[in-house]
Design a protein around this motif. Structure first.
Motif, PDB file in Angstrom:
ATOM      1  N   GLY A  19       0.820  -1.211   0.000  1.00 35.22           N
ATOM      2  CA  GLY A  19       0.000   0.000   0.000  1.00 35.22           C
ATOM      3  C   GLY A  19       0.850   1.256   0.000  1.00 35.22           C
ATOM      4  O   GLY A  19       0.629   2.199  -0.768  1.00 35.22           O
ATOM      5  N   ALA A  20       1.864   1.255   0.877  1.00 37.77           N
ATOM      6  CA  ALA A  20       2.717   2.445   0.992  1.00 37.77           C
ATOM      7  C   ALA A  20       3.472   2.694  -0.312  1.00 37.77           C
ATOM      8  O   ALA A  20       3.605   3.842  -0.758  1.00 37.77           O
ATOM      9  CB  ALA A  20       3.694   2.268   2.148  1.00 37.77           C
ATOM     10  N   LEU A  21       3.925   1.612  -0.940  1.00 34.61           N
ATOM     11  CA  LEU A  21       4.673   1.780  -2.191  1.00 34.61           C
ATOM     12  C   LEU A  21       3.779   2.398  -3.271  1.00 34.61           C
ATOM     13  O   LEU A  21       4.200   3.294  -4.010  1.00 34.61           O
ATOM     14  CB  LEU A  21       5.227   0.429  -2.657  1.00 34.61           C
ATOM     15  N   ASN A  22       2.548   1.925  -3.315  1.00 30.26           N
ATOM     16  CA  ASN A  22       1.578   2.496  -4.235  1.00 30.26           C
ATOM     17  C   ASN A  22       1.421   3.992  -4.027  1.00 30.26           C
ATOM     18  O   ASN A  22       1.442   4.784  -4.978  1.00 30.26           O
ATOM     19  CB  ASN A  22       0.205   1.857  -3.954  1.00 30.26           C
ATOM     20  N   GLU A  23       1.266   4.370  -2.766  1.00 27.89           N
ATOM     21  CA  GLU A  23       1.091   5.793  -2.437  1.00 27.89           C
ATOM     22  C   GLU A  23       2.329   6.586  -2.843  1.00 27.89           C
ATOM     23  O   GLU A  23       2.227   7.693  -3.374  1.00 27.89           O
ATOM     24  CB  GLU A  23       0.848   5.970  -0.933  1.00 27.89           C
ATOM     25  N   ARG A  24       3.490   6.028  -2.583  1.00 27.83           N
ATOM     26  CA  ARG A  24       4.740   6.727  -2.894  1.00 27.83           C
ATOM     27  C   ARG A  24       4.842   6.958  -4.395  1.00 27.83           C
ATOM     28  O   ARG A  24       5.141   8.071  -4.861  1.00 27.83           O
ATOM     29  CB  ARG A  24       5.954   5.910  -2.399  1.00 27.83           C
ATOM     30  N   ASN A  71       2.433   6.769  -6.716  1.00 29.83           N
ATOM     31  CA  ASN A  71       1.365   7.629  -7.244  1.00 29.83           C
ATOM     32  C   ASN A  71       1.645   9.097  -6.975  1.00 29.83           C
ATOM     33  O   ASN A  71       1.466   9.955  -7.844  1.00 29.83           O
ATOM     34  CB  ASN A  71       0.013   7.247  -6.633  1.00 29.83           C
ATOM     35  N   PHE A  72       2.092   9.390  -5.767  1.00 33.13           N
ATOM     36  CA  PHE A  72       2.377  10.792  -5.429  1.00 33.13           C
ATOM     37  C   PHE A  72       3.468  11.353  -6.345  1.00 33.13           C
ATOM     38  O   PHE A  72       3.330  12.431  -6.931  1.00 33.13           O
ATOM     39  CB  PHE A  72       2.818  10.919  -3.966  1.00 33.13           C
ATOM     40  N   ALA A  73       4.545  10.585  -6.468  1.00 34.05           N
ATOM     41  CA  ALA A  73       5.699  11.070  -7.241  1.00 34.05           C
ATOM     42  C   ALA A  73       5.322  11.249  -8.710  1.00 34.05           C
ATOM     43  O   ALA A  73       5.667  12.263  -9.338  1.00 34.05           O
ATOM     44  CB  ALA A  73       6.857  10.084  -7.098  1.00 34.05           C
ATOM     45  N   VAL A  74       4.594  10.295  -9.254  1.00 40.72           N
ATOM     46  CA  VAL A  74       4.208  10.364 -10.670  1.00 40.72           C
ATOM     47  C   VAL A  74       3.247  11.540 -10.890  1.00 40.72           C
ATOM     48  O   VAL A  74       3.378  12.296 -11.861  1.00 40.72           O
ATOM     49  CB  VAL A  74       3.595   9.013 -11.115  1.00 40.72           C
ATOM     50  N   ASP A  75       2.297  11.722  -9.965  1.00 41.27           N
ATOM     51  CA  ASP A  75       1.344  12.835 -10.108  1.00 41.27           C
ATOM     52  C   ASP A  75       2.055  14.193 -10.051  1.00 41.27           C
ATOM     53  O   ASP A  75       1.705  15.112 -10.782  1.00 41.27           O
ATOM     54  CB  ASP A  75       0.291  12.790  -8.981  1.00 41.27           C
ATOM     55  N   GLU A  76       3.035  14.299  -9.180  1.00 43.52           N
ATOM     56  CA  GLU A  76       3.744  15.581  -9.051  1.00 43.52           C
ATOM     57  C   GLU A  76       4.458  15.965 -10.341  1.00 43.52           C
ATOM     58  O   GLU A  76       4.687  17.144 -10.617  1.00 43.52           O
ATOM     59  CB  GLU A  76       4.770  15.524  -7.910  1.00 43.52           C
ATOM     60  N   LEU A  77       4.837  14.941 -11.119  1.00 47.64           N
ATOM     61  CA  LEU A  77       5.592  15.219 -12.350  1.00 47.64           C
ATOM     62  C   LEU A  77       4.708  15.074 -13.592  1.00 47.64           C
ATOM     63  O   LEU A  77       5.204  14.877 -14.701  1.00 47.64           O
ATOM     64  CB  LEU A  77       6.793  14.273 -12.443  1.00 47.64           C
ATOM     65  N   ASP A  78       3.404  15.182 -13.395  1.00 50.24           N
ATOM     66  CA  ASP A  78       2.478  14.924 -14.487  1.00 50.24           C
ATOM     67  C   ASP A  78       2.116  16.196 -15.245  1.00 50.24           C
ATOM     68  O   ASP A  78       1.107  16.244 -15.939  1.00 50.24           O
ATOM     69  CB  ASP A  78       1.206  14.273 -13.908  1.00 50.24           C
ATOM     70  N   ASP A  79       2.899  17.240 -15.091  1.00 47.00           N
ATOM     71  CA  ASP A  79       2.531  18.515 -15.699  1.00 47.00           C
ATOM     72  C   ASP A  79       3.818  19.178 -16.203  1.00 47.00           C
ATOM     73  O   ASP A  79       4.665  19.573 -15.409  1.00 47.00           O
ATOM     74  CB  ASP A  79       1.844  19.371 -14.628  1.00 47.00           C
ATOM     75  N   VAL A  80       3.931  19.284 -17.524  1.00 42.19           N
ATOM     76  CA  VAL A  80       5.203  19.794 -18.089  1.00 42.19           C
ATOM     77  C   VAL A  80       5.455  21.261 -17.773  1.00 42.19           C
ATOM     78  O   VAL A  80       6.546  21.762 -17.996  1.00 42.19           O
ATOM     79  CB  VAL A  80       5.272  19.603 -19.622  1.00 42.19           C
ATOM     80  N   THR A  81       4.416  21.949 -17.239  1.00 44.87           N
ATOM     81  CA  THR A  81       4.638  23.373 -16.927  1.00 44.87           C
ATOM     82  C   THR A  81       5.289  23.548 -15.555  1.00 44.87           C
ATOM     83  O   THR A  81       5.621  24.659 -15.162  1.00 44.87           O
ATOM     84  CB  THR A  81       3.309  24.159 -16.941  1.00 44.87           C
ATOM     85  N   ARG A  82       5.451  22.467 -14.820  1.00 45.30           N
ATOM     86  CA  ARG A  82       6.062  22.606 -13.488  1.00 45.30           C
ATOM     87  C   ARG A  82       7.497  23.104 -13.642  1.00 45.30           C
ATOM     88  O   ARG A  82       8.249  22.608 -14.502  1.00 45.30           O
ATOM     89  CB  ARG A  82       6.036  21.271 -12.750  1.00 45.30           C
ATOM     90  N   PRO A  83       7.887  24.056 -12.804  1.00 49.90           N
ATOM     91  CA  PRO A  83       9.190  24.712 -13.000  1.00 49.90           C
ATOM     92  C   PRO A  83      10.371  23.744 -13.059  1.00 49.90           C
ATOM     93  O   PRO A  83      11.301  23.941 -13.856  1.00 49.90           O
ATOM     94  CB  PRO A  83       9.317  25.643 -11.799  1.00 49.90           C
ATOM     95  N   GLY A  84      10.348  22.712 -12.221  1.00 50.55           N
ATOM     96  CA  GLY A  84      11.467  21.768 -12.191  1.00 50.55           C
ATOM     97  C   GLY A  84      11.576  21.005 -13.500  1.00 50.55           C
ATOM     98  O   GLY A  84      12.687  20.755 -14.011  1.00 50.55           O
ATOM     99  N   ILE A  85      10.430  20.619 -14.070  1.00 47.48           N
ATOM    100  CA  ILE A  85      10.451  19.883 -15.336  1.00 47.48           C
ATOM    101  C   ILE A  85      10.896  20.827 -16.455  1.00 47.48           C
ATOM    102  O   ILE A  85      11.707  20.464 -17.315  1.00 47.48           O
ATOM    103  CB  ILE A  85       9.050  19.294 -15.642  1.00 47.48           C
ATOM    104  N   ARG A  86      10.359  22.037 -16.402  1.00 45.08           N
ATOM    105  CA  ARG A  86      10.744  23.002 -17.455  1.00 45.08           C
ATOM    106  C   ARG A  86      12.242  23.240 -17.447  1.00 45.08           C
ATOM    107  O   ARG A  86      12.877  23.376 -18.498  1.00 45.08           O
ATOM    108  CB  ARG A  86       9.981  24.324 -17.266  1.00 45.08           C
TER     109      ARG A  86
END
Lengths: 339, 465
Positions: free
Chosen positions: B363-368, B370-385
């Motif tokens: 369960g915890a691995l799933n949460e980890r 999912n959270f990480a993938v969701d945070e990087l799911d937007d190319v406009t995020r400053p870190g990705i840019r």
């Protein structure tokens, strides 16, 4: 109403406290209507309180309105609430970057504003004030400027930029407009209040960083009364300071709260908190904690949203207007002869 | 700048802080490693987080626990004093105090502020502040520890979990320790209703203190709590126990604390070195940390430690470049860490969280992930840019192999396994060469880079610091 030549300041006593935790949680501002007070909570809920508080707060006309959300008529980071002549409410929201108009019953009327730094856009609209024509000034906080709009959201003008020189700003917050149209800005991160003409020409400034009389630590709110006196919610110093129309420091308020009727009713039916209160000092319970805004009504009652202690404290100004035949003109030098 | 330096700098910043952006790493790697360590050990050289902004937007200190957790994660992400914040989390792990019992946000927040203030100071000062902390006093019932009716709870845990470890003291020592702390309590705080929470302070009640003669760890006298703390800090058992805690938190996962009296340390020589630094400095934590970060055992311990949820969440946020200003989303980030098994301000028991592999279950691995993938799911995020911009700056078109290499490098550098690299390569090859020549191509390429970054943060290796 013409401003008096001078004042005999008889006093400015504390009158009463409105609200309590659960009803006025984290209050950030209050709009003053005739006998009804709309307390804007940071959560987005607007509590409706009466002057003649009978202890009730969630029945009939006193049911809270609005609430937390991004949808129309709700708020995420509300900062200021105003009431207009048509007795509808206006709320700024620093999170949705919108100005919203709702009825006193909480029904959505209209909204304008979106995020950006061009004309007609905001980044964290915080303070708001109407002028005598009901145009609205907005402190566009993260854009470090003031914008002026018609009530229906048409851009009129703007001024200000980031900085600490005269006319520049650093995250301006509270706003007030006096009856002559001058605009007062709580220039939050510059620890001062700046005064401008209606068109944004710099006129004067009050304050500097610090905690002595006349100094500020992150002033959040500003108000002007019919005498031209300027009130500043000096949040970081947990006080409200009063200045004359010339910008002279007059006095400070540190809080004198007593229990509101609803708070008294609560305590009388809760034996545990009643005992704990009896075990503690009353002193800190009276004082302001991070007062967010200050408002003055036409009866010269001062309302302070005492955010940290979740209530509104009310004071009553007692002053006699003076004409030039009653008081000497200001001398050039002080005198030791005071009899 | 040598790649090795950057990789070592990244290791240091993951362990001594919560990770670093590529731009931060490049700036930090300009300094010799030892100087970087000194900067970390001296947080006062750098400005504090801007508290006025937190106060303005998140209403600190009148917040709820979810808001307070959000504020803490904001600090982890944005602090200019990363080790101060990491040590604060360390002491919260060791001196685990839970809101579930305390029910007083102000007291919890002030306890953690005290850990922050004492983060790198002497253990004597740290234990003194801890013993006077209202949240701790209430958590372990020292407010119920009276001259004529002692409560041993705090005395026992002070020795067992906070300083020496089981097997280094007797039951009589526990009793006398408890007696020494009688009368150490706090003033009744003003009730929550009707005006919100008010702070409370430590209160020493002479009339409730047992000032009789006591013997504690072989020393006899009219001992009170301060004397007991002095004696504790002088014990070599304390030096070893605190060293093992520091090793477990900063170097490599150890067995869980209750097993320490049985299980030998993973690296006895490392514990010896840390304990020696502790003893020769009379318990100065800064001195111990200096030895730790400059040691070979630390430098070699890369990717050998499971990230705690707080470390994972803060690291991902730094990579995404989000939450650089106070905002409403911070509460949700705290909730995400809780779903991964770490409710800050509310550890499960006085033992704190079980660390290492115990952080990870299905369960915890799933949460980890999912959270990480969701945070990087937007190319406009400053870190990705920023990463896209760096890749685009290579010019021309980029072959799939080079693209994978760059993503792995710029997201960390991260050490990924052959299998993860293969999977990334297959994805990269499916899209052909990367091009930024037209607006459309640049947009497509940015999405592919973001997708590869998601591969990285979803990998097994990314769970390790």
């Amino acid at each position: 109403m013409a401003r008096p030549y001078a004042l005999l300041r008889a006093g400015f006593p504390y009158v009463k406290t409105l609200g309590m935790r659960r009803v006025t949680n984290d209050p950030v501002d209050v709009a003053l209507d005739d006998g009804m007070y709309y307390v804007l909570n940071r959560s987005g809920i607007i509590a409706r309180l009466q002057w003649d508080d009978d202890g009730s707060w969630d029945v009939g006309d006193l049911k809270p309105i609005a609430g937390s959300g991004a949808e129309d008529g709700k708020f995420l980071w509300p900062a200021t609430i105003l009431i207009d002549r048509a007795r509808t409410l206006w709320v700024s929201d620093e999170n949705t970057h919108r100005i919203t108009n709702i009825t006193r019953e909480g029904e959505f009327i209209s909204k304008w504003g979106e995020r950006g730094d061009g004309e007609g856009r905001f980044d964290g609209p915080a303070g708001m004030a109407f002028d005598s024509d009901e145009n609205v000034y907005v402190s566009d906080s993260r854009n470090h400027r003031i914008q002026k709009y018609t009530k229906d959201g048409r851009f009129i003008l703007q001024w200000g930029e980031f900085g600490s020189a005269e006319g520049q700003m650093n995250m301006p917050w509270g706003l007030a407009v006096d009856e002559m149209g001058s605009v007062y800005v709580a220039d939050w991160r510059n620890d001062r209040v700046q005064k401008f003409t209606a068109e944004g020409q710099f006129l004067s400034a009050i304050g500097r960083p610090g905690s002595d009389d006349g100094e500020f630590n992150r002033p959040t709110g500003v108000a002007v009364d019919g005498h031209g006196d300027v009130y500043v919610a000096d949040a970081g110093n947990d006080r409200v300071q009063l200045f004359s129309q010339e910008g002279r420091y007059v006095e400070k308020f540190i809080g004198d709260a007593s229990l509101s009727k609803m708070a008294r009713d609560y305590m009388l039916t809760n034996a545990g908190p009643l005992r704990q209160r009896e075990m503690t000092s009353l002193e800190p319970q009276k004082r302001f904690r991070r007062p967010r805004s200050v408002r003055v009504d036409d009866q010269f009652r001062m309302f302070v949203t005492d955010m940290g202690s979740m209530r509104v404290q009310v004071y009553q100004k007692d002053a006699e207007p003076l004409t030039p035949d009653l008081i000497l003109p200001p001398p050039r030098s002080p005198s030791l002869v005071t009899n | 700048m040598a790649a090795q330096d950057l990789s070592l700098t990244a290791h240091l910043m993951r362990r001594a802080g919560f990770g670093a952006t590529r731009a931060e790493l490049e700036r930090l790697a300009e300094k010799p490693y030892e100087e970087l360590v000194e900067d970390l050990l001296h947080p006062e050289r750098f400005p504090e987080v801007e508290r006025d902004l937190l106060d303005r937007y998140l209403s600190e200190p009148f917040a709820t626990i979810p808001v307070s957790v959000g504020i803490w994660i904001y600090r982890m992400v944005n602090t200019k004093r990363p080790l101060e914040e990491k040590m604060t989390l360390f002491w919260h792990h060791v001196f685990a105090t839970g809101f579930s019992k305390i029910q007083n946000v102000n007291a919890m927040v002030r306890q953690v502020e005290s850990f922050r203030r004492h983060s790198l100071s002497n253990l004597r000062g740290i234990l003194t502040a801890l013993s006077k902390d209202p949240a701790m006093i209430f958590w372990l019932d020292n407010s119920e520890n009276h001259r004529d009716e002692i409560n041993e709870n705090y005395g026992r845990e002070l020795l067992e979990l906070f300083s020496m470890g089981v097997g280094n003291y007797s039951e009589d020592d526990i009793k006398n320790c408890a007696k020494a702390f009688t009368g150490w309590t706090f003033a009744q705080p003003i009730p929550l209703y009707p005006q919100g929470e008010f702070p409370t302070e430590f209160e020493y009640r002479t009339d409730d203190h047992d000032d009789g003669v006591k013997t504690f760890l072989g020393e006899t006298g009219q001992l009170d709590g301060s004397h007991v703390i002095d004696i504790i800090v002088r014990q070599s058992a304390t030096a070893r126990f605190v060293s093992r805690h520091l090793y477990n938190f900063f170097v490599a996962d150890e067995a869980q604390v209750p097993a320490w009296s049985e299980a030998p340390p993973r690296d006895p020589a490392a514990i010896d070195a840390l304990a020696k630094a502790f003893e020769s400095s009379n318990g100065d934590i800064r001195s111990v940390m200096r030895v730790l970060f400059n040691s070979d055992f630390f430098k070699k311990a890369r990717y050998g430690k499971v990230k705690s949820p707080a470390e994972l969440v803060a690291g991902v946020i730094k990579l995404a470049g989000t939450h650089t200003e106070p905002n409403r989303g911070l509460e949700a980030v705290g909730v995400a860490a809780a779903a991964m098994g770490q409710s800050l301000y509310d550890p499960p028991t006085v033992e704190g969280w079980h660390t290492g592999r115990e952080w990870i279950d299905g369960g915890a691995l799933n949460e980890r992930v999912n959270f990480a993938v969701d945070e990087l799911d937007d190319v406009t995020r400053p870190g990705i840019r920023d990463i896209v911009r760096r890749i685009a700056a290579e010019g021309g078109s980029l072959a799939p192999g080079r693209l994978v290499e760059q993503c792995v490098e710029l997201a960390g550098p991260v050490q990924v396994s052959g299998a993860t690299r293969e999977a990334m390569l297959r994805f990269a090859q499916a899209g052909g060469e990367l091009s930024f020549e037209s607006e459309d191509a640049a947009e497509r390429s940015a999405r592919r880079v973001a997708r590869l970054l998601q591969f990285i943060v979803a990998s097994r290796e990314y769970q390790l610091a």
